[in-house]
Design an enzyme around this catalytic site. Sequence first.
Site, PDB file in Angstrom:
ATOM      1  CE1 TYR A  16      -3.478   2.772   0.619  1.00  0.00           C
ATOM      2  CE2 TYR A  16      -2.058   3.408   2.442  1.00  0.00           C
ATOM      3  CZ  TYR A  16      -3.105   3.681   1.583  1.00  0.00           C
ATOM      4  OH  TYR A  16      -3.782   4.870   1.698  1.00  0.00           O
ATOM      5  CD  GLU A  38      -7.447   6.651   5.465  1.00  0.00           C
ATOM      6  OE1 GLU A  38      -7.413   6.627   6.719  1.00  0.00           O
ATOM      7  OE2 GLU A  38      -6.452   6.389   4.765  1.00  0.00           O
ATOM      8  CD1 TRP A  46      -3.136   1.635   6.054  1.00  0.00           C
ATOM      9  CD2 TRP A  46      -5.268   2.256   6.279  1.00  0.00           C
ATOM     10  NE1 TRP A  46      -3.653   1.842   4.794  1.00  0.00           N
ATOM     11  CE2 TRP A  46      -4.962   2.229   4.907  1.00  0.00           C
ATOM     12  CE3 TRP A  46      -6.561   2.617   6.661  1.00  0.00           C
ATOM     13  CZ2 TRP A  46      -5.887   2.548   3.910  1.00  0.00           C
ATOM     14  CZ3 TRP A  46      -7.481   2.929   5.662  1.00  0.00           C
ATOM     15  CH2 TRP A  46      -7.138   2.894   4.317  1.00  0.00           C
TER      16      TRP A  46
END
Length: 186
Positions: A16, A38, A46
């Site tokens: 990512y 998010e 995350w």
Amino acid sequence: MSACLWPGKNQMMQLYHDKEWCVPSHDDSYIFEMLTLEGAQSGLSWNIVLSKRENYKKAFHNFDIAYCSKLSDEKLESIREQYNVIKNLSKLKSVRSNALAVINIQLEFGNFSNFLWRYVDFIPVISNWESDGHIPAQTILSEQISKDLKKRNFKFVGPVTVYSFMQAIGMVDDHIRTCPHHSANR
């Protein structure tokens, strides 16, 4: 050159970081995906959200904005039960309300991208941080965007979430200066 440290040795996080984080995107579907993820991350790591990303894609038809805007409460409950997504019902309901808000913005601005990117004059903000520890959690700009999104009925868009979102769609390049993925080093 030394890269950003935050992905650690986690392969999914590293991928990512290398391929998506701080890369400018003007694709409304991808932008909506990042807004959704998010928002889902709020209060969580995350890494947890990224590990559930494929389930989110399946549950929300690749983040099809029109589809998501029409989800019933029953369908959202079904998604919560059937898919490996964050189980918080308020976060799942925000997918629908945020899709509706995106559609309203698209009608007004032509697309969601135009609405967001105008905050930075359509040019990414390039930071020159020395280390990961210097990267802020929020900025005056993320506070402003958060306030504006909330006025437009978006949910889970506090200033910290919005700043992470800005990084996710490349409005901000917060790779540390020595990272090979920093704009100046590409």
